[in-house]
Structures are given as structure tokens and as C-alpha cells.
Design a protein around this motif. Structure first.
Motif, PDB file in Angstrom:
ATOM      1  N   VAL A 189      -4.871   0.330  11.047  1.00 38.34           N
ATOM      2  CA  VAL A 189      -5.131   1.419  10.083  1.00 38.34           C
ATOM      3  C   VAL A 189      -4.401   1.116   8.765  1.00 38.34           C
ATOM      4  O   VAL A 189      -4.964   1.254   7.678  1.00 38.34           O
ATOM      5  N   PHE A 226      -6.012   9.651   8.549  1.00 39.99           N
ATOM      6  CA  PHE A 226      -6.164   9.017   9.868  1.00 39.99           C
ATOM      7  C   PHE A 226      -5.115   9.578  10.817  1.00 39.99           C
ATOM      8  O   PHE A 226      -3.976   9.823  10.422  1.00 39.99           O
ATOM      9  N   ASP A 285      -3.562  -1.783   7.534  1.00 43.31           N
ATOM     10  CA  ASP A 285      -4.167  -2.912   6.826  1.00 43.31           C
ATOM     11  C   ASP A 285      -5.537  -2.590   6.250  1.00 43.31           C
ATOM     12  O   ASP A 285      -5.922  -3.128   5.222  1.00 43.31           O
ATOM     13  N   ALA A 286      -6.275  -1.730   6.924  1.00 46.02           N
ATOM     14  CA  ALA A 286      -7.671  -1.501   6.524  1.00 46.02           C
ATOM     15  C   ALA A 286      -7.811  -0.503   5.369  1.00 46.02           C
ATOM     16  O   ALA A 286      -8.901  -0.353   4.822  1.00 46.02           O
ATOM     17  N   HIS A 287      -6.741   0.172   5.010  1.00 49.06           N
ATOM     18  CA  HIS A 287      -6.864   1.225   3.994  1.00 49.06           C
ATOM     19  C   HIS A 287      -5.706   1.167   3.015  1.00 49.06           C
ATOM     20  O   HIS A 287      -4.684   0.541   3.292  1.00 49.06           O
ATOM     21  N   THR A 288      -5.897   1.848   1.895  1.00 50.70           N
ATOM     22  CA  THR A 288      -4.762   2.011   0.978  1.00 50.70           C
ATOM     23  C   THR A 288      -4.568   3.493   0.714  1.00 50.70           C
ATOM     24  O   THR A 288      -5.522   4.273   0.756  1.00 50.70           O
ATOM     25  N   ARG A 310      -6.836  12.097  -0.519  1.00 48.32           N
ATOM     26  CA  ARG A 310      -6.650  10.794   0.130  1.00 48.32           C
ATOM     27  C   ARG A 310      -7.374  10.774   1.477  1.00 48.32           C
ATOM     28  O   ARG A 310      -7.576  11.826   2.065  1.00 48.32           O
ATOM     29  N   PRO A 311      -7.692   9.586   1.987  1.00 51.25           N
ATOM     30  CA  PRO A 311      -8.263   9.537   3.335  1.00 51.25           C
ATOM     31  C   PRO A 311      -7.207   9.898   4.390  1.00 51.25           C
ATOM     32  O   PRO A 311      -6.009   9.690   4.162  1.00 51.25           O
ATOM     33  N   GLU A 338      -7.446   7.522  16.627  1.00 48.78           N
ATOM     34  CA  GLU A 338      -7.945   6.145  16.457  1.00 48.78           C
ATOM     35  C   GLU A 338      -7.777   5.333  17.752  1.00 48.78           C
ATOM     36  O   GLU A 338      -8.596   4.479  18.060  1.00 48.78           O
ATOM     37  N   HIS A 379       0.918   4.322   1.602  1.00 50.28           N
ATOM     38  CA  HIS A 379       0.547   5.304   2.623  1.00 50.28           C
ATOM     39  C   HIS A 379       1.590   6.421   2.716  1.00 50.28           C
ATOM     40  O   HIS A 379       2.739   6.254   2.307  1.00 50.28           O
ATOM     41  N   ALA A 428      -3.472   6.075   2.290  1.00 56.48           N
ATOM     42  CA  ALA A 428      -3.971   7.065   3.246  1.00 56.48           C
ATOM     43  C   ALA A 428      -2.831   7.979   3.699  1.00 56.48           C
ATOM     44  O   ALA A 428      -1.658   7.642   3.574  1.00 56.48           O
ATOM     45  N   SER A 471       0.842  -1.189   0.000  1.00 61.16           N
ATOM     46  CA  SER A 471       0.000   0.000   0.000  1.00 61.16           C
ATOM     47  C   SER A 471       0.879   1.242   0.000  1.00 61.16           C
ATOM     48  O   SER A 471       2.025   1.191   0.432  1.00 61.16           O
TER      49      SER A 471
END
Ligand code: S3P
Length: 171
Positions: free
Chosen positions: A68, A31, A70-73, A28-29, A36, A4, A75, A2
């Protein structure tokens, strides 16, 4: 792998503010690892330090970082100042994205955190001494991990964001 973008650096460097704006600029998202942690624990950071100590906080921090990632690409991820202390955190960040160190001088960090009441490590009599000590210990770790170093010092946030976005693209 990913792609990030991790923002690392000391307390008061502006990682969250820059990160949010950088994510918006790049579409991009975003975080924030501290945020979190609070969300997943249901308690604030001072409470976690009080109840579980710094060690307990570091365990939560590593878990949240991993989930975080693992759950997103692709970001933008703002981290807490101590994330670089664990080798496993450093390894996972290097392996899953690019790392940006937002640096500032000791004097700037002191100015920006002098009224802080939420960072457990800074609730001490001699805050300046703690900021100096953490800086000396951590600055080499930030530098050795970083793919890019930017000064967040006294320049306008948007300029820092634009500089980072320019350096990082095309992703
Ligand atoms: C810490 C920095 C804080 C937070 C915690 C510990 C540190 O995050 O994770 O209080 O060890 O430097 P910020 O850097 O976002 O303030």
C-alpha cells in the motif's frame, strides 16, 4: 519520500472511522490495512488466524503495508492494532509519512469492543484482562512511534478529524 498519514492505536480506538473521514476532509485516498489483507487473501481475519496463526497474519500484514505504501502517495492509512509490533513496520511508517496515535482509555476500549466477534485476540473469557495487557505492552510503542497523539475517547469523531487535519496541514 511519500507523504502518507498513518493511523495507529489499539483495537476499538476508531482508526478506520477517523481515517475514512480524515481522508475525505483532506481529499486524500484512504486505505485500511486489515481490509486490504482480507482483499488480497480472499479470507477474513479470523480465518487467517485459525489457519496460519498470529505469525502468519503478521507476515501478511507487513507485506500489505509495504505494497500500500509503495503503490500510492499521500494516502491516509489506517493500520491494525498490532502493526507496531514489528520493527520493520515501524521503520517503514516513520520513513514514509507522519504517524498519528489515536488513543483511548482501557475502559473506553473495553466498552467499544465488548460485543466484537471478529477480532481473534479478543475472543477470550477475560476480555478486559487482554485489553489491559495489550494496552500496557503496546501503548509505549505507539507513543514512541507517533508524531502526534490524539484522544479519540469520548469526543465526537468529526472533532477529532478536524483537530488532526488542522495539526497536519499544511502537509
Ligand atoms: C489486531 C488488531 C486488528 C487486526 C487483528 C489483530 C491487534 O485490527 O489487525 O485482529 O493485534 O491488535 P484493528 O486494530 O483495526 O481492530
Amino acid at each position: 519520500m511519500s507523504d502518507h498519514i498513518f493511523l495507529i492505536g489499539p483495537m476499538g480506538a476508531g482508526k478506520s472511522t477517523v481515517g475514512k473521514q480524515l481522508a475525505r476532509t483532506l481529499g486524500r485516498p484512504f486505505f485500511d490495512i486489515d481490509h486490504e489483507i482480507v482483499k488480497s487473501t480472499g479470507a477474513d481475519i479470523p480465518w487467517i488466524f485459525d489457519m496460519e496463526g498470529e505469525d502468519g497474519f503478521r507476515i501478511r500484514e507487513s507485506k500489505v503495508l509495504g505494497s500500500v505504501i509503495d503503490a500510492h502517495t499521500a494516502a491516509v492509512i489506517a493500520t491494525g492494532g498490532g502493526i507496531i509490533l514489528r520493527a520493520s513496520n515501524r521503520e517503514v511508517m516513520s520513513a514514509t509519512g507522519r504517524v498519528v496515535y489515536l488513543s483511548a482509555t482501557k475502559a473506553q476500549l473495553y466498552e467499544r469492543t465488548k460485543k466484537d466477534k471478529k477480532r481473534p485476540l479478543l475472543q477470550v473469557t477475560d476480555r478486559r484482562a487482554v485489553i489491559d495487557e495489550l494496552f500496557d505492552l503496546r501503548d509505549p510503542l505507539y507513543r514512541s512511534l507517533a508524531d502526534f497523539v490524539f484522544t479519540s475517547g469520548s469526543i465526537q469523531i468529526q472533532r477529532v478529524v478536524d483537530d488532526i487535519a488542522e495539526q497536519l496541514s499544511p502537509s
